[in-house]
Design a protein around this motif. Sequence first.
Motif, PDB file in Angstrom:
ATOM      1  N   UNK A  35       0.878  -0.960  -0.058  1.00 35.73           N
ATOM      2  CA  UNK A  35       0.042  -0.102   0.171  1.00 35.73           C
ATOM      3  C   UNK A  35       0.851   1.106   0.093  1.00 35.73           C
ATOM      4  N   UNK A  36       0.634   2.120  -1.085  1.00 36.64           N
ATOM      5  CA  UNK A  36       1.292   3.541  -1.158  1.00 36.64           C
ATOM      6  C   UNK A  36       0.491   4.695  -0.697  1.00 36.64           C
ATOM      7  N   UNK A  37       1.088   5.903  -0.301  1.00 36.76           N
ATOM      8  CA  UNK A  37       0.459   6.907  -0.053  1.00 36.76           C
ATOM      9  C   UNK A  37      -0.055   7.511  -1.426  1.00 36.76           C
ATOM     10  N   UNK A  38      -0.925   8.388  -1.304  1.00 42.10           N
ATOM     11  CA  UNK A  38      -1.464   8.976  -2.416  1.00 42.10           C
ATOM     12  C   UNK A  38      -0.701   9.590  -3.642  1.00 42.10           C
ATOM     13  N   UNK A  39       0.648   9.628  -3.323  1.00 40.91           N
ATOM     14  CA  UNK A  39       1.443  10.038  -4.214  1.00 40.91           C
ATOM     15  C   UNK A  39       1.693   8.989  -5.318  1.00 40.91           C
ATOM     16  N   UNK A  40       1.463   7.851  -4.738  1.00 38.00           N
ATOM     17  CA  UNK A  40       1.958   6.593  -5.577  1.00 38.00           C
ATOM     18  C   UNK A  40       3.254   6.253  -5.482  1.00 38.00           C
ATOM     19  N   UNK A  41       4.189   6.813  -4.721  1.00 39.33           N
ATOM     20  CA  UNK A  41       5.641   6.325  -4.660  1.00 39.33           C
ATOM     21  C   UNK A  41       5.965   6.125  -3.334  1.00 39.33           C
ATOM     22  N   UNK A  42       5.711   6.733  -2.260  1.00 38.91           N
ATOM     23  CA  UNK A  42       6.230   6.508  -0.965  1.00 38.91           C
ATOM     24  C   UNK A  42       5.348   5.642  -0.079  1.00 38.91           C
ATOM     25  N   UNK A  43       6.050   5.156   1.028  1.00 33.84           N
ATOM     26  CA  UNK A  43       5.456   4.700   2.346  1.00 33.84           C
ATOM     27  C   UNK A  43       5.733   5.330   3.474  1.00 33.84           C
ATOM     28  N   UNK A  44       5.234   5.045   4.479  1.00 32.67           N
ATOM     29  CA  UNK A  44       5.713   5.714   5.892  1.00 32.67           C
ATOM     30  C   UNK A  44       6.249   4.361   6.633  1.00 32.67           C
ATOM     31  N   UNK A  45       6.636   4.748   7.545  1.00 32.15           N
ATOM     32  CA  UNK A  45       7.333   3.514   8.427  1.00 32.15           C
ATOM     33  C   UNK A  45       6.145   2.670   9.001  1.00 32.15           C
ATOM     34  N   UNK A  46       5.044   3.172   9.422  1.00 30.57           N
ATOM     35  CA  UNK A  46       3.911   2.339   9.740  1.00 30.57           C
ATOM     36  C   UNK A  46       3.442   1.503   8.725  1.00 30.57           C
ATOM     37  N   UNK A  47       3.338   2.134   7.401  1.00 29.20           N
ATOM     38  CA  UNK A  47       2.839   1.144   6.323  1.00 29.20           C
ATOM     39  C   UNK A  47       4.001   0.059   6.019  1.00 29.20           C
ATOM     40  N   UNK A 100       2.452   9.508  11.702  1.00 32.29           N
ATOM     41  CA  UNK A 100       3.682   9.659  12.552  1.00 32.29           C
ATOM     42  C   UNK A 100       3.458  10.942  13.496  1.00 32.29           C
ATOM     43  N   UNK A 101       4.439  11.265  14.403  1.00 32.41           N
ATOM     44  CA  UNK A 101       4.499  12.689  15.120  1.00 32.41           C
ATOM     45  C   UNK A 101       4.436  13.709  14.068  1.00 32.41           C
ATOM     46  N   UNK A 102       3.738  14.778  14.484  1.00 30.53           N
ATOM     47  CA  UNK A 102       3.690  16.079  13.623  1.00 30.53           C
ATOM     48  C   UNK A 102       5.015  16.588  13.545  1.00 30.53           C
ATOM     49  N   UNK A 103       5.870  16.602  14.323  1.00 29.58           N
ATOM     50  CA  UNK A 103       7.313  17.302  14.065  1.00 29.58           C
ATOM     51  C   UNK A 103       8.043  16.673  12.969  1.00 29.58           C
ATOM     52  N   UNK A 104       7.922  15.392  12.505  1.00 31.28           N
ATOM     53  CA  UNK A 104       8.474  15.029  11.591  1.00 31.28           C
ATOM     54  C   UNK A 104       7.899  13.712  10.971  1.00 31.28           C
ATOM     55  N   UNK A 105       8.434  13.270   9.742  1.00 34.79           N
ATOM     56  CA  UNK A 105       7.625  12.070   8.899  1.00 34.79           C
ATOM     57  C   UNK A 105       8.860  11.289   8.092  1.00 34.79           C
ATOM     58  N   UNK A 106       9.000  10.238   8.048  1.00 38.73           N
ATOM     59  CA  UNK A 106      10.107   9.531   7.629  1.00 38.73           C
ATOM     60  C   UNK A 106       9.388   8.642   6.360  1.00 38.73           C
ATOM     61  N   UNK A 107       9.797   8.945   4.952  1.00 39.48           N
ATOM     62  CA  UNK A 107       8.961   8.125   3.970  1.00 39.48           C
ATOM     63  C   UNK A 107      10.208   7.653   3.124  1.00 39.48           C
TER      64      UNK A 107
END
Length: 248
Positions: A35-47, A100-107
């Motif tokens: 499953x990807x984010x709406x940009x069709x390229x990235x995922x988050x750590x949770x994903x 993730x926390x609003x201060x940062x996001x790892x993709x």
Amino acid sequence: MSMDSVMLESPTLRGELARRLDGRTEALDKVKALTLLPDGVHVTVRMAADYFEVGEEVIRKVLVRHREELEASGARALRGADLQTFKSETMSLYYASYPQARSGLTILPRRAVLNVAMLLRDSRVARAVRRAMLAAAEEFWRDEAAAPRVREFRARPRPWSGLRRDEYERVAADPAVREWQRRIDGEEPFDAVELRLLAIERRLDAGDRVIAAIGQRLCRHGDDLRAIRGDLRILRLDVAGPRGRRRR
């Protein structure tokens, strides 16, 4: 030691596999839908954790331990303005809660997810992805081994010469070529005069490019001026026409 164990321990093998696969990430989809984010390229750590069926903390530890390798594969930690831009362009379309926390996001792009699969030991999904990668790489290596090889012919005019015949003939005809070749290869340093000449030559090239650009712009301005003169000539004829009729 199995190839799977070697892959977990060897950055060289992981880099060679990534080079051989040349950005292809089909091994992920062969094992499980990612499953990807709406940009069709990235995922988050949770994903990524959901895909590999492990905890988020496991993925974060892999990111910390192999930070340089995963950053080279495209993993990024977004903060500040980059995070705000990504949130406005992508996360606003995300159907789930903020991951993730609003201060940062790892993709992570798909290529980085594939790299994570080569680093996770205790994930059933990661082991299956590694097997699919090795199968794809072995198929590539078999095709490469079966392809006919064309070797370059390098005729040497003398047993001690490392040059091809055409190179040898040029050097023999002009010894200055060899002198410049030694300088270019770093065997001999350029002297101060030669360095100044090279700098002057670069400046002249840059000046020629600027002059050419100015000439092109002047040509465009000349065309504009000719068009304006034509319009003025038509206006003068239109103004002079009624006056001539009144005088008659």
